[in-house]
Design a protein around this motif. Structure first.
Motif, PDB file in Angstrom:
ATOM      1  N   ASP A 213       0.835  -1.196   0.000  1.00 63.68           N
ATOM      2  CA  ASP A 213       0.000   0.000   0.000  1.00 63.68           C
ATOM      3  C   ASP A 213       0.875   1.253   0.000  1.00 63.68           C
ATOM      4  N   VAL A 596     -11.572   8.057   1.130  1.00 68.06           N
ATOM      5  CA  VAL A 596     -11.566   7.531  -0.242  1.00 68.06           C
ATOM      6  C   VAL A 596     -10.468   6.480  -0.397  1.00 68.06           C
ATOM      7  N   HIS A 597      -9.297   6.753   0.199  1.00 66.28           N
ATOM      8  CA  HIS A 597      -8.202   5.777   0.143  1.00 66.28           C
ATOM      9  C   HIS A 597      -8.564   4.506   0.906  1.00 66.28           C
ATOM     10  N   ASP A 599     -11.523   3.373   1.388  1.00 61.25           N
ATOM     11  CA  ASP A 599     -12.541   2.686   0.592  1.00 61.25           C
ATOM     12  C   ASP A 599     -11.887   1.860  -0.499  1.00 61.25           C
ATOM     13  N   SER A 600     -10.865   2.402  -1.152  1.00 61.43           N
ATOM     14  CA  SER A 600     -10.184   1.646  -2.216  1.00 61.43           C
ATOM     15  C   SER A 600      -9.465   0.428  -1.643  1.00 61.43           C
ATOM     16  N   ARG A 601      -8.879   0.567  -0.446  1.00 63.81           N
ATOM     17  CA  ARG A 601      -8.240  -0.579   0.214  1.00 63.81           C
ATOM     18  C   ARG A 601      -9.279  -1.647   0.558  1.00 63.81           C
ATOM     19  N   MET A 603     -12.147  -2.130  -0.929  1.00 62.61           N
ATOM     20  CA  MET A 603     -12.636  -2.740  -2.162  1.00 62.61           C
ATOM     21  C   MET A 603     -11.698  -3.847  -2.640  1.00 62.61           C
ATOM     22  N   SER A 604     -10.399  -3.572  -2.648  1.00 60.77           N
ATOM     23  CA  SER A 604      -9.421  -4.561  -3.113  1.00 60.77           C
ATOM     24  C   SER A 604      -9.412  -5.789  -2.212  1.00 60.77           C
ATOM     25  N   ARG A 624     -20.749   4.206  -2.763  1.00 63.53           N
ATOM     26  CA  ARG A 624     -19.703   3.877  -1.792  1.00 63.53           C
ATOM     27  C   ARG A 624     -19.871   4.623  -0.470  1.00 63.53           C
TER      28      ARG A 624
END
Length: 630
Positions: A213, A596-597, A599-601, A603-604, A624
């Protein structure tokens, strides 16, 4: 009660749900109620499997050998095999490949960097589930159905040609057996089974890791330099008479202005005081027994559950009483405002020393105690991200303590001191309405977090992130010295509020707080006990892991309703400062980027963990964080 076939720590072959593919897994625990084994794959994925979907690794290989011997030459080619597929690898080569994979996995990372033809690496490839399994996992509102095929026995490994070693290592395709002769052949070779089991056990020494990350290894260098520099910029900028960006960069004070021994002593005293409160056996309940004030954390990869001293509300009450007594005795807390820079530097030094200690001790931690995200093998990245998951000194959990105590309660102390500084500097008999709102809003946020302290045990920080510089610096420096910018700004830049504006801001804060608390309570209760009758009205999507995804309540509105509540509260914290300068809106801007960051973590991680069920969840819950916006 029937005996348990597999035990904690056993290395076996587990079938991936919805497929015929078997992978090497480690048994974590067995649930006597559900009769399911919790296992972990080499990539860190945890699943719950039935006993019928698990095989002993040794018998697995032996059956492959016995079948290859019993099959006549005319039957070596399956009718379902396409013309493009070559003949099957011999059983001896299959066993050799498995052994080579085990040796490769147990080798240090520095010795793995050989050519592909010299070393075989055990890899877990993404799997495409069958249509039947996908439809089953996509059933949004019903419990997961069990298949009659659970009682059918699958057999032998399906290997491809030697020309495709990377695709084959660690993957086995089992076809239905037509004869029972192979079972007897497998039981007739105990010595060979022991040898194979030993080889597979050697593979457990291999360290697990996840994708990097924060920009990877180069990103770790950047953040190690940028984060302290950014805090320094904010502290210097907010102290200017005109903190607008037109005055960027702020002038640097002389070097001696960065250091004050008394400030260091004050920080050490504060952390020691919070540590003393942490170890006291008191809390929200009457501690008649030793474990009465301890909360149980979520299961670790080893299957264990750590216990945490959850007496944070008691700590903030005692801290408030101590601060009140100090003010009554004449202690001038405006010292915090006048020595804000020196206190920040002293706390930064302590966070660096703590991070060095954490990384040094993690070098001697057992593999199962390491964090997957901080186990890259790169010293700087692991130092930044956190190498050890839950470092403890006996029962004193360092990560949990720093997460909830000195920085969080210190945030409230600094806010209170800044309110006193405003009164002193502006010649007021009481703090301004804007200062009162900022203090009360943020105090409510902290008190709520400490009252519901058990909820943090289910968060990403506690469950997945290691404890290194990122969290140590964030907990001790970032939180108390950047989250207090609104209050610091109001000391020198008062902003009168009309009764209407005052009412609107209060209502906004209460709305955000309600969404934040309600959604977090739903999530925490569901994670701890999904079968709770109080949650029976909630709709879910079952997944192949045995867990379910919430698609109703607040979690049916957006995927992260707690983030939505957080953002609304952040807006309410910034509005009392007005719109004259951008700096007091820093927290709002920063929080949007942070969430937002995150959320992306999420999601992955969830797509990797839940597969097609997560895709169905995303189709069901489209937004989201902000409904109809993002």
């Amino acid at each position: 009660m029937p005996s348990v076939k597999y035990h904690k720590g056993d290395m076996v072959m587990g079938r991936w749900p919805g497929s015929n593919l078997y992978y090497e897994v480690k048994v974590l625990r067995f649930d006597t109620k559900s009769q399911l084994y919790t296992v972990i794959y080499k990539d860190g994925t945890e699943l719950e499997l039935r006993e019928q979907d698990m095989r002993t690794a040794a018998g697995f290989q032996t059956r492959s050998r016995s079948r290859s011997r019993s099959r006549s030459p005319g039957r070596r080619r399956s009718r379902s095999r396409s013309p493009a597929r070559t003949t099957r690898r011999s059983s001896s080569r299959t066993a050799a490949a498995v052994a080579a994979a085990a040796i490769t996995e147990s080798a240090p990372s520095s010795r793995r960097d050989t050519k592909p033809k010299d070393a075989l690496e055990d890899r877990l490839s993404p799997l495409q589930q069958t249509k039947a399994a996908e439809n089953n996992s996509n059933n949004k509102h019903e419990k997961k159905e069990e298949n009659d095929t659970a009682n059918k026995v699958n057999e032998m490994s399906e290997a491809k040609t030697e020309a495709e070693p990377e695709k084959n290592q660690g993957r086995y395709n089992l076809r239905r057996r037509k004869e029972e002769v192979d079972t007897k052949a497998a039981e007739a070779k105990p010595q060979q089974s022991e040898e194979a089991a030993a080889k597979l056990a050697a593979a457990t020494a291999a360290s697990l890791s996840t994708p990097l990350d924060f920009g990877g290894k180069m990103g770790a260098y950047f953040w190690l330099l940028f984060l302290p520099a950014w805090v320094l910029f904010l502290v210097l900028q907010v102290n200017l008479e005109d903190p607008s960006l037109t005055n960027f960069p702020p002038p640097l004070p002389p070097l001696e202005a960065f250091w004050d021994a008394q400030a260091l002593g004050f920080v050490i005293l504060w952390i020691s005081f919070q540590a003393l409160l942490y170890i006291l056996p008191v809390g929200k309940v009457n501690c008649a027994y030793k474990d009465a004030c301890l909360s149980e954390g979520m299961p670790l990869r080893s299957g264990d559950r750590l216990k945490y001293r959850t007496n944070g509300f008691f700590a903030i009450v005692v801290s408030a009483a101590a601060v009140a007594a100090a003010v009554h005795q004449g202690v001038d807390l405006t010292y915090i405002h006048s020595h804000f820079l020196q206190l920040a530097v002293a706390t930064f030094l302590i966070s660096v020393l703590l991070s060095v200690y954490l990384y040094a001790r993690s070098r001697y931690a057992a593999p199962e105690q390491l964090a997957l995200g901080g186990n890259s093998g790169n010293v700087i990245y692991d130092f930044f991200k956190g190498h050890e998951l839950n470092p403890r000194i006996k029962d004193f959990d360092l990560k949990f303590f720093c997460e909830m105590r000195p920085g969080l309660i210190g945030w409230c102390l600094i806010n209170f001191a800044l309110a006193l500084a405003e009164m002193k500097q502006q010649g007021l008999d009481a703090p301004s309405y804007a200062m009162i709102l900022v203090n009360l809003f943020q105090l409510l946020y902290v008190v709520d977090g400490l009252w519901n302290e058990e909820a943090i045990l289910t968060t990403m920080d506690l469950m997945h992130d290691g404890f290194g510089f990122m969290l140590a610096f964030g907990d001790l420096v970032w939180v108390p010295f950047t989250y207090t910018l609104q209050a610091y700004y109001l000391v020198s830049h008062p902003n009168p509020l009309s009764p209407l504006a005052l009412t609107a801001i209060v209502l906004l804060k209460l709305t955000g707080f309600y969404i934040f608390r309600k959604s977090n309570s739903e999530k925490n209760a569901f994670r701890r006990n999904p079968s709770d009758p109080k949650l029976s009205h909630l709709k879910t999507i079952p997944t192949a892991t045995g867990k379910s995804l919430l698609v109703s309540g607040w979690w049916g509105v957006v995927r992260h309703p707690n983030y939505l509540g957080d953002l609304i509260m952040a807006l309410a914290w910034s509005l009392p400062c007005g719109f004259s300068h951008l700096l007091p809106w820093y927290y709002m801007i920063y929080f949007i980027i942070l969430l937002v960051h995150r959320d992306s973590r999420d999601m992955s991680e969830c797509r990797r963990k839940y597969g097609s069920a997560w895709d169905e969840y995303c189709r069901t819950v489209r937004y989201r964080i902000i409904p109809r916006v993002y």
